[in-house]
Design an enzyme around this catalytic site. Structure first.
Site, PDB file in Angstrom:
ATOM      1  N   GLN A   1      -7.612  -0.181   3.690  1.00  0.00           N
ATOM      2  CA  GLN A   1      -8.432  -0.743   4.780  1.00  0.00           C
ATOM      3  C   GLN A   1      -9.800  -1.196   4.286  1.00  0.00           C
ATOM      4  OE1 GLN A   1      -7.708  -1.415   7.982  1.00  0.00           O
ATOM      5  NE2 GLN A   1      -5.633  -0.619   7.868  1.00  0.00           N
TER       6      GLN A   1
ATOM      7  N   GLY B   1       0.806  -1.215   0.000  1.00  0.00           N
ATOM      8  CA  GLY B   1       0.000   0.000   0.000  1.00  0.00           C
ATOM      9  C   GLY B   1       0.841   1.267   0.000  1.00  0.00           C
ATOM     10  N   THR B   2       1.962   1.243   0.697  1.00  0.00           N
ATOM     11  CA  THR B   2       2.782   2.459   0.793  1.00  0.00           C
ATOM     12  C   THR B   2       3.307   2.854  -0.584  1.00  0.00           C
ATOM     13  OG1 THR B   2       3.383   1.906   3.055  1.00  0.00           O
ATOM     14  CG2 THR B   2       4.838   3.438   1.892  1.00  0.00           C
TER      15      THR B   2
ATOM     16  N   CYS C   1       4.677   3.765  15.446  1.00  0.00           N
ATOM     17  CA  CYS C   1       5.783   4.109  14.573  1.00  0.00           C
ATOM     18  C   CYS C   1       6.664   2.876  14.389  1.00  0.00           C
ATOM     19  CB  CYS C   1       6.569   5.290  15.117  1.00  0.00           C
ATOM     20  SG  CYS C   1       7.598   4.887  16.508  1.00  0.00           S
TER      21      CYS C   1
ATOM     22  N   HIS D   1      -1.674  -7.685   2.498  1.00  0.00           N
ATOM     23  CA  HIS D   1      -1.602  -8.243   3.858  1.00  0.00           C
ATOM     24  C   HIS D   1      -2.754  -7.827   4.753  1.00  0.00           C
ATOM     25  CE1 HIS D   1       0.130  -4.846   6.397  1.00  0.00           C
ATOM     26  NE2 HIS D   1       0.380  -4.367   5.195  1.00  0.00           N
TER      27      HIS D   1
HETATM   28  N1  PLP Z   1      -2.906   2.955   3.713  1.00  0.00           N
HETATM   29  C1  PLP Z   1      -3.643   2.571   4.760  1.00  0.00           C
HETATM   30  C2  PLP Z   1      -5.002   3.150   4.964  1.00  0.00           C
HETATM   31  C3  PLP Z   1      -3.135   1.623   5.662  1.00  0.00           C
HETATM   32  O1  PLP Z   1      -3.881   1.247   6.717  1.00  0.00           O
HETATM   33  C4  PLP Z   1      -1.843   1.099   5.441  1.00  0.00           C
HETATM   34  C5  PLP Z   1      -1.242   0.132   6.397  1.00  0.00           C
HETATM   35  O2  PLP Z   1      -1.446   0.222   7.589  1.00  0.00           O
HETATM   36  C6  PLP Z   1      -1.124   1.524   4.310  1.00  0.00           C
HETATM   37  C7  PLP Z   1      -1.692   2.463   3.475  1.00  0.00           C
HETATM   38  C8  PLP Z   1       0.243   0.987   4.008  1.00  0.00           C
HETATM   39  O3  PLP Z   1       0.140  -0.296   3.433  1.00  0.00           O
HETATM   40  P1  PLP Z   1       1.411  -1.295   3.448  1.00  0.00           P
HETATM   41  O4  PLP Z   1       1.566  -1.766   4.848  1.00  0.00           O
HETATM   42  O5  PLP Z   1       1.001  -2.400   2.513  1.00  0.00           O
HETATM   43  O6  PLP Z   1       2.571  -0.531   2.935  1.00  0.00           O
END
Ligand code: PLP
Length: 386
Positions: free
Chosen positions: A184, A79-80, A331, A206
């Site tokens: 989410q 997601g990041t 964090c 995940h």
């Molecule tokens: N965006 C949201 C709303 C999230 O809850 C998260 C993870 O907690 C992310 C992005 C980041 O995803 P990832 O852990 O796959 O990088």
């Protein structure tokens, strides 16, 4: 899961589904195993072609589950990366500045800030203030590179009306791409219904029972998307780097099962969550952060405010009773930070600790009972203090 522990932090991550693990096995097998598929799908020989077939099939399954076309799916490391890619548009960066809601995940918020972007306030439940968004887009006319509003908030679980956001952006800032972070939301909501008018959608494996380190950015046809990672031209030149075929196949298998079981899962988990919230808020000094009667909340989320304790102390006490939960944001060191989300909705009173309890597909009534009992014991301990 270690048998005695109660996982009330499924929004952080959730266990690999057996179906995902089974789908990944051939891609993790040693090369002397006849079932092994370990080729690099960027190659052209027979070993590579088996991996190409698996990748194509996974792409079709993910596209089908998300309601988009296969060539609109860009596989990422999670997601990041998907969020960073959506906000920057790749490299060189898009012209103009991003605009996002004040309660976005740091994967959106930090890159927005790094690019000199602008944030828009939310209501008391954490949903984007549509009037404020409209005004900001008018003020910044011609200067906005992308608008980003999450489908559902990771701390509160509240769901935005993304259709209304899309209509507003089309009206006020036509041509500006709209991104939604659906990381989410994806385990619970039908994204093909939620986000038909959105240009860019981020998801992560995940959070829905796939492996960690895999995700996707959906970039609708016609949306300009230069690569964030330049490399060998993979993903139709939108994301360089050899594919994690095992991870992608596991992601697709998990997502397919989520979609197939969603109706029944959501009903079951919503009932458990409602019981958890009702029981928890019957304890003295515990309130629900958002009014469940007024706001759509993801089935697994229960966000509470607990009077007279710090978030850190409450989590330690809960863990001493085998309940793993989360206060706000964690964090990288595992330390507990303050929550920009709780601040944005005006609940950052130091006399109240935010407590995020999140259930998953496998959560049970026993988990709910144990959590409520642990919370009651923790509160007794705090209040009995001299
Ligand atoms: N965006 C949201 C709303 C999230 O809850 C998260 C993870 O907690 C992310 C992005 C980041 O995803 P990832 O852990 O796959 O990088």
């Amino acid at each position: 899961m270690a048998g005695h522990l109660i996982d009330m932090d499924h929004a952080a991550t959730t266990a690999l589904r057996p179906v995902a693990r089974a789908a990944m096995e051939p891609f993790l097998a040693p090369c002397d195993d006849p079932s092994a598929v370990y080729g690099n799908p960027s190659g052209s020989h027979v070993i590579a072609r088996a991996a190409v077939r698996a990748l194509d099939e996974a792409r079709e399954q993910v596209a089908d589950s998300l309601g988009c076309l296969p060539d609109e799916v860009v596989f990422t490391s999670g997601g990041t990366e998907a969020d960073n890619h959506a906000i920057t548009g790749g490299m060189p960066a898009r012209r103009g500045i991003p605009v996002c809601s004040a309660v976005e995940h740091p994967a959106v918020l930090s890159v927005t800030r790094a690019l000199g972007g602008s944030t828009v306030g939310v209501d008391q439940a954490g949903r984007i203030d549509l009037d404020a968004l409209g005004e900001r887009l008018v003020d910044l006319a011609g200067q906005v590179s992308v608008v980003s509003v999450m489908t559902a908030n990771n701390e509160l679980g509240t769901v935005n009306d993304i259709g209304a956001v899309a209509t507003l952006v089309r009206e006020v800032a036509p041509g500006v791409p709209l991104h939604t972070d659906a990381v989410q939301a994806a385990p619970w909501l039908d994204l093909s219904l939620c986000a038909p008018d959105v240009d860019l959608v981020s998801v992560s494996a995940h959070k829905l029972g796939g492996p960690r380190g895999v995700g996707a950015l959906v970039g609708r046809r016609g949306t300009v998307l230069a690569p964030l990672l330049h490399g060998g031209g993979q993903e139709h030149d939108r994301r360089g780097g050899s594919h994690d075929v095992a991870g992608i196949v596991g992601f697709a298998a998990a997502l397919r099962e989520v979609v197939a079981q969603r109706g029944a899962t959501n009903d079951r988990v919503t009932a458990l969550r409602d019981r958890l919230r009702d029981r928890a808020t019957s304890l003295e000094g515990v309130v629900s952060t958002v009014d469940p009667g007024e706001v759509e909340v993801l089935p697994g989320h229960c966000h509470l405010l607990v009077e007279g304790v710090s978030g850190e102390e409450l989590l330690l006490l809960l863990e001493s009773h085998d309940v793993c939960a989360s206060a706000a944001s964690s964090c990288a060191s595992g330390a507990i930070g303050s929550s920009h989300v709780v601040t944005a909705i005006g609940h950052d009173d130091p006399g109240h600790a935010p407590l995020r309890l999140t259930l998953g597909t496998d959560s049970t009534n026993r988990d709910v009972e144990a959590t409520v009992a642990a919370l009651a014991l923790s509160l007794d301990r705090i209040r009995d203090r001299p």
